[in-house]
Design an enzyme around this catalytic site. Structure first.
Site, PDB file in Angstrom:
ATOM      1  N   MET A 118     -39.153 -19.406  20.376  1.00  0.00           N
ATOM      2  CA  MET A 118     -38.370 -19.014  19.186  1.00  0.00           C
ATOM      3  C   MET A 118     -38.080 -17.512  19.204  1.00  0.00           C
ATOM      4  O   MET A 118     -38.139 -16.844  18.185  1.00  0.00           O
ATOM      5  CB  MET A 118     -39.140 -19.373  17.903  1.00  0.00           C
ATOM      6  CG  MET A 118     -39.426 -20.844  17.782  1.00  0.00           C
ATOM      7  SD  MET A 118     -40.643 -21.225  16.490  1.00  0.00           S
ATOM      8  CE  MET A 118     -42.182 -20.875  17.339  1.00  0.00           C
ATOM      9  N   LYS A 173     -35.490 -30.012  11.335  1.00  0.00           N
ATOM     10  CA  LYS A 173     -34.908 -28.850  10.667  1.00  0.00           C
ATOM     11  C   LYS A 173     -33.661 -28.452  11.433  1.00  0.00           C
ATOM     12  O   LYS A 173     -33.608 -28.526  12.647  1.00  0.00           O
ATOM     13  CB  LYS A 173     -35.891 -27.682  10.682  1.00  0.00           C
ATOM     14  CG  LYS A 173     -37.173 -28.020   9.980  1.00  0.00           C
ATOM     15  CD  LYS A 173     -38.177 -26.887  10.086  1.00  0.00           C
ATOM     16  CE  LYS A 173     -39.482 -27.242   9.398  1.00  0.00           C
ATOM     17  NZ  LYS A 173     -40.122 -28.460   9.919  1.00  0.00           N
ATOM     18  N   ASP A 184     -38.061 -35.330  15.145  1.00  0.00           N
ATOM     19  CA  ASP A 184     -37.484 -33.999  15.004  1.00  0.00           C
ATOM     20  C   ASP A 184     -36.166 -33.893  15.752  1.00  0.00           C
ATOM     21  O   ASP A 184     -35.774 -34.792  16.472  1.00  0.00           O
ATOM     22  CB  ASP A 184     -38.445 -32.965  15.586  1.00  0.00           C
ATOM     23  CG  ASP A 184     -39.536 -32.601  14.600  1.00  0.00           C
ATOM     24  OD1 ASP A 184     -39.427 -33.004  13.432  1.00  0.00           O
ATOM     25  OD2 ASP A 184     -40.471 -31.914  15.007  1.00  0.00           O
TER      26      ASP A 184
HETATM   27  N1  SAH Z   1     -43.665 -27.905  20.319  1.00  0.00           N
HETATM   28  C1  SAH Z   1     -42.621 -27.314  21.145  1.00  0.00           C
HETATM   29  C2  SAH Z   1     -42.172 -25.976  20.639  1.00  0.00           C
HETATM   30  C3  SAH Z   1     -41.524 -25.996  19.291  1.00  0.00           C
HETATM   31  S1  SAH Z   1     -40.989 -24.422  18.767  1.00  0.00           S
HETATM   32  C4  SAH Z   1     -43.130 -27.221  22.574  1.00  0.00           C
HETATM   33  O1  SAH Z   1     -44.301 -27.447  22.840  1.00  0.00           O
HETATM   34  O2  SAH Z   1     -42.316 -26.958  23.482  1.00  0.00           O
HETATM   35  C5  SAH Z   1     -39.296 -24.440  19.257  1.00  0.00           C
HETATM   36  C6  SAH Z   1     -39.087 -23.438  20.361  1.00  0.00           C
HETATM   37  O3  SAH Z   1     -39.542 -23.975  21.589  1.00  0.00           O
HETATM   38  C7  SAH Z   1     -37.651 -23.086  20.612  1.00  0.00           C
HETATM   39  O4  SAH Z   1     -37.204 -22.079  19.728  1.00  0.00           O
HETATM   40  C8  SAH Z   1     -37.701 -22.583  22.035  1.00  0.00           C
HETATM   41  O5  SAH Z   1     -38.192 -21.268  22.099  1.00  0.00           O
HETATM   42  C9  SAH Z   1     -38.748 -23.488  22.636  1.00  0.00           C
HETATM   43  N2  SAH Z   1     -38.131 -24.616  23.312  1.00  0.00           N
HETATM   44  C10 SAH Z   1     -38.253 -25.919  23.004  1.00  0.00           C
HETATM   45  N3  SAH Z   1     -37.563 -26.687  23.874  1.00  0.00           N
HETATM   46  C11 SAH Z   1     -36.992 -25.837  24.754  1.00  0.00           C
HETATM   47  C12 SAH Z   1     -36.177 -26.006  25.895  1.00  0.00           C
HETATM   48  N4  SAH Z   1     -35.797 -27.210  26.297  1.00  0.00           N
HETATM   49  N5  SAH Z   1     -35.781 -24.907  26.577  1.00  0.00           N
HETATM   50  C13 SAH Z   1     -36.163 -23.686  26.186  1.00  0.00           C
HETATM   51  N6  SAH Z   1     -36.935 -23.463  25.113  1.00  0.00           N
HETATM   52  C14 SAH Z   1     -37.352 -24.519  24.402  1.00  0.00           C
END
Ligand code: SAH
Length: 500
Positions: A175, A60, A38
């Protein structure tokens, strides 16, 4: 146990800091035949992949047509059924807003075996890096992970705002930037205290992490003002105030500085790691790439015949990896080297050998061909069969010297290093860099050629030493900082001194 054929590994890559990848994830990436990855995976996450592994981007991107979810599932199944070991690499944790559940279900339905490797989810990692404890004895006995962006295909919202408003603990929205105003208002309307502290954490755990704080009532304005972009988390609850005491990343000496590091893929980037540890945002611009030559007849022959040599000289970690791949292709493993002396050019090469069960007999003190020659001084070479396994474009100093000493030398080129154009994304990220670092003349040449007109002219140029400085000057660059000690430590120190 590492990756097995026909199995799909649903792997979490953590929130963005490469140091937060699990040992299991690294082991699987290093063994996989195919990696489907991803967008939100840490920089360099795929560096440890085998040179022949297939790396497939299925992420995406806002505004760009992406690979539909069903198709990702189908491709995973197809690859596994073709007998490959498959890693499906996702940001954070695969089961936290990662659609890992859906992929697992598709695999089960197709009868494909899978394993789930949890990752550190952004909800606990970005918060921790921002100095916000998601629970606290005095402030929060519970934490809820909530999606701030509902599936647009759903007719009705699944979020129960009354329940969330009444939730006795910290709310963490994933998100949640786009719909922040709507969501904050919904919470307030449902009874959540509008004065409760709130934070937006952008790019948590990555270089360039930013935190904006306000109250539930005002957070959307603060986020708009600071132009916070995805990926970002929204945190709501009294724990946000603990940041005053607990913020730590922002206190590091290079926090807020963006530094360009040139590197080849699959080359352990010690410099990038050091700079990140000091708080810098590192942009790694690959300017060269390793192109294996495992299909070349000479390489195949060598793989089958390693046992005939008295001495094998290895001049890079990549050389070791590919030597073992070539041996594996001939059905051989480390035992084929029993009775063969092995010389490694430096500690990195020796380490990769050791990982494969072979302790180098010779490791010189100076990590260049001349150093290896010195270290081999005592070796009886007359009439001995010696293999030099190396890059195609390497110098001939070592083979020439070995021949002069009467050795029967075979030189086999395991790989080529070819120029690689950095991605548009990386070039764009480099434009507002504060520093560009050069660790050798070849990094100057590669990077200036790769970037051309788009070399970030405003960045301060840091050179490891006089030879590199000279090459930079010849390329029309003015060097602002030259290290006193001509190694990575010296370069880091020079940069720190300049930044303070
Ligand atoms: N599976 C991932 C989440 C995917 S959804 C997890 O467990 O972290 C994607 C969302 O995750 C983003 O829109 C944001 O809200 C959050 N996110 C992912 N990485 C991030 C980061 N480094 N800092 C802040 N938010 C993050």
């Amino acid at each position: 146990m590492s990756a097995r054929a026909g199995v799909v590994y649903l792997v979490g890559a953590g929130p963005g800091d490469p140091g937060l990848m699990t040992a299991r994830s690294l082991e699987l990436i290093a063994a996989a035949d195919v990696v489907f990855y991803d967008r939100l995976i840490p920089p360099g996450a795929l560096d440890g992949a085998r040179a022949e592994a297939e790396l497939v981007y299925v992420g995406k991107q806002p505004g760009v047509p992406s690979v539909p979810q069903e198709e990702i599932g189908e491709r995973l199944i197809e690859a596994a059924q073709a007998g490959k070991s498959v890693v499906r690499l996702k940001g954070g944790d695969p089961f936290v807003f990662g659609r890992g559940g859906e992929e697992g279900e598709a695999l089960r339905a197709a009868g494909v075996e899978f394993e789930v490797v949890p990752g550190i989810t952004a909800g606990v990692a970005a918060t921790a890096y921002a100095g916000v404890p998601v629970t606290h004895r005095d402030d929060a006995s519970a934490v809820a992970f909530v999606t701030g962006h509902e599936d647009p295909d759903k007719d009705e919202t699944a979020l129960d705002w009354e329940a969330l408003a009444a939730f006795p603990g910290t709310l963490v929205f994933y998100m949640g930037v786009k719909r922040l105003e709507h969501n904050a208002n919904a919470l307030i309307a449902a009874g959540r205290d509008p004065e409760q502290p709130a934070a937006a954490i952008e790019r948590g755990t990555m270089g360039g992490q930013r935190t904006v704080t306000a109250t539930l009532r005002t957070i959307h304005e603060a986020v708009a003002l600071a132009a916070v972009k995805a990926p970002a988390l929204i945190v709501i609850g009294p724990v946000v105030e603990r940041r005053d005491q607990l913020a730590w990343l922002e206190r590091r000496p290079l926090h807020g500085k963006k530094v360009i590091v040139t590197r080849a893929r699959a080359q352990a980037s010690g410099l990038a790691k050091r700079l990140r540890g000091l708080g810098a945002e590192v942009v790694e611009l690959p300017a060269i790439r390793i192109e294996p030559r495992l299909d070349a007849p000479a390489v195949r022959e060598m793989g089958a015949a390693v046992g005939v040599y008295e001495l094998i000289c290895l001049t890079s970690p990549n050389g070791v990896r590919l030597l073992f791949e070539a041996m594996a292709a001939a059905g051989l493993d480390a035992r084929a080297l029993a009775g063969v002396s092995v010389a490694a050019i430096g500690p990195g090469t020796a380490r990769v050998l050791a990982e494969r069960g072979v302790l180098a007999d010779v490791v010189p003190e100076r990590f260049v061909a001349e150093g290896l020659i010195e270290a081999l001084g005592d070796f009886e070479l007359q009439g001995q069969r010696v293999l030099v396994a190396r890059a195609a474009e390497a110098r001939d100093v070592l083979p020439d010297w070995l021949r002069d000493r009467g050795a029967l030398v075979d030189v086999v080129s395991l790989y080529e290093t070819v120029r690689e154009q950095p991605s548009e994304e990386a070039i764009a990220a480099a434009q507002d860099a504060d520093y560009v670092t050069f660790t050798s003349s070849s990094t100057v040449t590669n990077l200036t050629e790769a970037l051309g007109e788009r070399f970030p002219r405003a960045a301060r140029v840091v050179s490891i030493g006089p030879a590199t400085t000279e090459t930079a000057a010849a390329a029309g660059l003015e060097v602002d900082v030259e290290a006193e000690r001509h190694d990575v430590d010296g370069l880091v120190q020079a940069l720190l001194d300049d930044a303070s």
